[in-house]
Design an enzyme around this catalytic site. Structure first.
Site, short mmCIF file in Angstrom:
data_model
loop_
_atom_site.label_atom_id
_atom_site.label_comp_id
_atom_site.label_asym_id
_atom_site.label_seq_id
_atom_site.Cartn_x
_atom_site.Cartn_y
_atom_site.Cartn_z
N HIS A 182 0.82 -1.22 0.00
CA HIS A 182 0.00 0.00 0.00
C HIS A 182 0.85 1.27 0.00
O HIS A 182 0.38 2.33 0.41
CB HIS A 182 -0.98 -0.03 1.19
CG HIS A 182 -1.99 -1.13 1.09
ND1 HIS A 182 -2.76 -1.54 2.15
CD2 HIS A 182 -2.37 -1.91 0.04
CE1 HIS A 182 -3.56 -2.53 1.76
NE2 HIS A 182 -3.33 -2.78 0.48
N CYS A 224 2.35 13.15 -7.62
CA CYS A 224 1.41 14.12 -8.17
C CYS A 224 0.05 13.45 -8.32
O CYS A 224 -0.04 12.28 -8.73
CB CYS A 224 1.92 14.62 -9.52
SG CYS A 224 0.83 15.89 -10.22
N CYS A 269 2.78 20.17 -7.50
CA CYS A 269 3.79 19.35 -8.18
C CYS A 269 4.87 20.23 -8.82
O CYS A 269 4.56 21.12 -9.62
CB CYS A 269 3.10 18.50 -9.24
SG CYS A 269 4.27 17.51 -10.18
C1 BJW Z 1 -3.14 -6.51 16.73
C2 BJW Z 1 -2.61 -5.68 17.69
C3 BJW Z 1 -1.49 -6.09 18.27
C4 BJW Z 1 -4.46 -4.71 16.93
N1 BJW Z 1 -0.94 -7.27 17.88
N2 BJW Z 1 -2.70 -7.65 16.31
C5 BJW Z 1 -12.31 -8.37 -3.74
C6 BJW Z 1 -13.47 -8.46 -3.02
C7 BJW Z 1 -14.09 -7.33 -2.51
C8 BJW Z 1 -13.54 -6.06 -2.70
C9 BJW Z 1 -12.38 -5.98 -3.40
C10 BJW Z 1 -11.80 -7.11 -3.91
N3 BJW Z 1 -10.68 -6.72 -4.57
C11 BJW Z 1 -10.54 -5.39 -4.46
C12 BJW Z 1 -11.57 -4.90 -3.76
C13 BJW Z 1 -11.81 -3.48 -3.43
C14 BJW Z 1 -10.95 -2.97 -2.29
C15 BJW Z 1 -11.25 -3.77 -1.04
O1 BJW Z 1 -10.51 -4.61 -0.61
N4 BJW Z 1 -12.33 -3.44 -0.37
C16 BJW Z 1 -12.67 -4.11 0.88
C17 BJW Z 1 -13.11 -3.08 1.90
C18 BJW Z 1 -13.66 -5.19 0.63
N5 BJW Z 1 -9.54 -3.03 -2.61
C19 BJW Z 1 -8.93 -2.07 -3.29
O2 BJW Z 1 -9.55 -1.11 -3.72
C20 BJW Z 1 -7.46 -2.21 -3.54
N6 BJW Z 1 -7.15 -2.01 -4.90
C21 BJW Z 1 -7.41 -2.90 -5.81
O3 BJW Z 1 -7.94 -3.96 -5.57
O4 BJW Z 1 -7.04 -2.52 -7.08
C22 BJW Z 1 -7.41 -3.33 -8.17
C23 BJW Z 1 -8.39 -2.58 -8.99
C24 BJW Z 1 -8.32 -1.21 -9.06
C25 BJW Z 1 -9.22 -0.55 -9.85
C26 BJW Z 1 -10.18 -1.24 -10.53
C27 BJW Z 1 -10.23 -2.61 -10.43
C28 BJW Z 1 -9.31 -3.28 -9.66
C29 BJW Z 1 -6.68 -1.15 -2.80
C30 BJW Z 1 -6.76 -1.29 -1.33
C31 BJW Z 1 -6.02 -0.14 -0.65
C32 BJW Z 1 -6.22 -0.13 0.86
N7 BJW Z 1 -5.70 1.07 1.36
C33 BJW Z 1 -5.65 1.31 2.80
C34 BJW Z 1 -5.15 2.75 3.03
C35 BJW Z 1 -3.67 2.87 2.74
C36 BJW Z 1 -3.18 4.24 3.02
C37 BJW Z 1 -3.27 4.59 4.47
O5 BJW Z 1 -2.59 3.99 5.31
O6 BJW Z 1 -4.03 5.50 4.78
O7 BJW Z 1 -4.77 0.37 3.40
S1 BJW Z 1 -7.20 1.02 3.62
C38 BJW Z 1 -6.49 0.34 5.08
O8 BJW Z 1 -6.85 -1.06 5.21
C39 BJW Z 1 -4.98 0.38 4.84
C40 BJW Z 1 -4.54 -0.92 5.43
O9 BJW Z 1 -3.29 -1.29 4.91
C41 BJW Z 1 -5.66 -1.85 5.05
C42 BJW Z 1 -5.74 -3.10 5.88
O10 BJW Z 1 -6.00 -2.80 7.21
P1 BJW Z 1 -5.26 -3.63 8.35
O11 BJW Z 1 -3.80 -3.38 8.28
O12 BJW Z 1 -5.71 -5.02 8.31
O13 BJW Z 1 -5.76 -2.85 9.65
P2 BJW Z 1 -7.08 -3.09 10.52
O14 BJW Z 1 -7.24 -1.91 11.37
O15 BJW Z 1 -8.22 -3.46 9.66
O16 BJW Z 1 -6.75 -4.36 11.40
C43 BJW Z 1 -5.79 -4.31 12.43
C44 BJW Z 1 -5.72 -5.68 13.04
O17 BJW Z 1 -4.68 -5.69 13.99
C45 BJW Z 1 -6.99 -6.11 13.76
O18 BJW Z 1 -7.30 -7.43 13.37
C46 BJW Z 1 -6.61 -6.07 15.23
O19 BJW Z 1 -7.31 -7.05 16.00
C47 BJW Z 1 -5.14 -6.37 15.16
N8 BJW Z 1 -4.34 -5.86 16.24
N9 BJW Z 1 -3.47 -4.57 17.80
C48 BJW Z 1 -1.56 -8.02 16.93
N10 BJW Z 1 -0.88 -5.37 19.23
#
Ligand code: BJW
Length: 321
Positions: free
Chosen positions: A134, A142, A203
């Protein structure tokens, strides 16, 4: 890193620990999938759950191109704040344990990180096997579709004067009475100015587009080179022995889908998470491990046989903090 006889008390079930360590020892091709929970004990909030609200905004709702188009000043305040927080945070033992394992295992172990906070690189995780799915908070690019300006490793804080985090007179430092303390702008009770686009960085290449953070927002493609490297690992046709799913809610794709891909290639799955309900979507199977708790406590223990005891002197923040 030498093993120490005076190991810390175990935080994981000894039977699970032994079976995991046996499997790790015999595993050749390994993946780790990392999420925000890895950095939670460094003090950085996660996206979902308790830490997932920034002021009144769901953090994931600010992570979209639409939000940036609507209110770039607000989205930049969110990201500038997160850059500031990340620069003030330190890698924790989980980052160092993964870095040590990566150094030991070389290119048969690749780490797919969804984190943008820079803490794994600062813990010395080898860049060649660390795939930043990510992007990074510290890359700037830009926002114009027609311009491909990109600047890597920009640590300017604040990104521009208008984004400086407001301060209040500090009372923590009795020696320097002029010291200032940052206001917590993630808290709704702290007033937030409205910042016009004209005061945000533009940019230097095309002169017109607004600069934006080099992270991947919803609906955007993941970095092409990173995807190619991940595909190459899966497409080699060789068995994958283990995938470790660490600190992620496994809700965002394509990242979450790598668990099934690895399973289909023979991998056993080890989940490390504070919340056992955050298992991968396909659930847990026989032979998987669920290590429930703080990754910062669990990973050094899981990898201890391979990397030895993590010592203070081994945990050097490459940012010098
Ligand atoms: C602990 C702890 C401790 C707490 N020890 N554990 C297939 C099906 C359905 C939808 C889609 C699909 N394919 C694509 C999609 C769409 C979409 C998507 O996934 N949507 C879902 C919501 C369903 N995906 C996309 O859009 C992606 N792009 C893509 O697929 O492009 C292809 C395409 C493009 C155009 C047209 C067609 C195809 C891009 C996804 C980008 C995600 N971006 C973000 C923001 C990044 C920038 C930023 O940081 O601001 O990434 S969103 C956010 O979620 C961030 C994270 O990396 C990501 C994941 O979150 P993460 O890391 O899992 O955090 P949490 O908070 O959810 O979980 C934390 C965990 O830690 C919890 O479980 C806690 O219990 C645990 N925890 N303390 C151990 N101490």
């Amino acid at each position: 890193m030498a093993s120490s006889a005076a190991s810390k008390p175990s935080v994981v079930d000894p039977t699970d620990l032994k079976s995991f360590q046996d499997h790790l020892k015999n595993s050749k091709r390994i993946l780790a999938l990392l999420g925000a929970g890895l950095s939670a004990s460094s003090g950085l909030p996660t996206f979902r759950g308790a830490g997932g609200l920034w002021r009144t905004h769901d953090a994931t709702e600010l992570a979209t191109p639409e939000a940036f188009a609507r209110d770039p000043g607000l989205v930049w305040q969110f990201y500038n704040y997160r850059r500031h927080m990340a620069l003030g945070a330190k890698p924790n033992p989980a980052h160092y344990a993964l870095a040590a394992l990566a150094k030991k295992r070389g290119d048969e172990f690749i780490t797919l990180s969804q984190n943008v906070d820079g803490l794994s690189p600062r813990a010395g995780h080898p860049a060649e096997t660390l795939k930043l799915l990510h992007g990074s908070l510290f890359d700037l690019k830009c926002s114009s579709f027609f311009c491909n300006h990109m600047e890597r490793d920009n640590y300017t804080d604040p990104v521009c004067p208008a984004l400086a985090i407001p301060t209040e007179p500090g009372t923590d430092n009795p020696i320097d009475t002029t010291a200032k303390r940052d206001l917590d702008i993630s808290n709704i009770s702290v007033p937030l100015p409205s910042i016009p686009a004209s005061e945000l960085p533009h940019c230097p290449t095309c002169q017109t587009g607004l600069i934006r953070p080099g992270v991947v927002w919803f609906g955007e493609s993941l970095p092409g080179k990173v995807m190619d490297d991940v595909d190459a690992f899966f497409d080699s046709g060789e068995q994958v022995d283990l995938i470790m799913v660490i600190g992620t809610s496994s809700k965002v794709y394509p990242a979450a889908g790598y668990v099934d891909d690895a399973r289909a290639m023979g991998a056993r799955v080890a989940v490390v998470n504070m919340d056992r309900r955050d298992a991968p979507k396909s659930g847990m199977c026989e032979g998987d491990w669920m290590f429930e708790g703080d990754a910062a406590a669990i990973l050094p223990e899981l990898f201890r046989e391979e990397i030895g005891e993590l010592k203070e002197e081994d945990m050097k923040d490459l940012a010098g903090n």
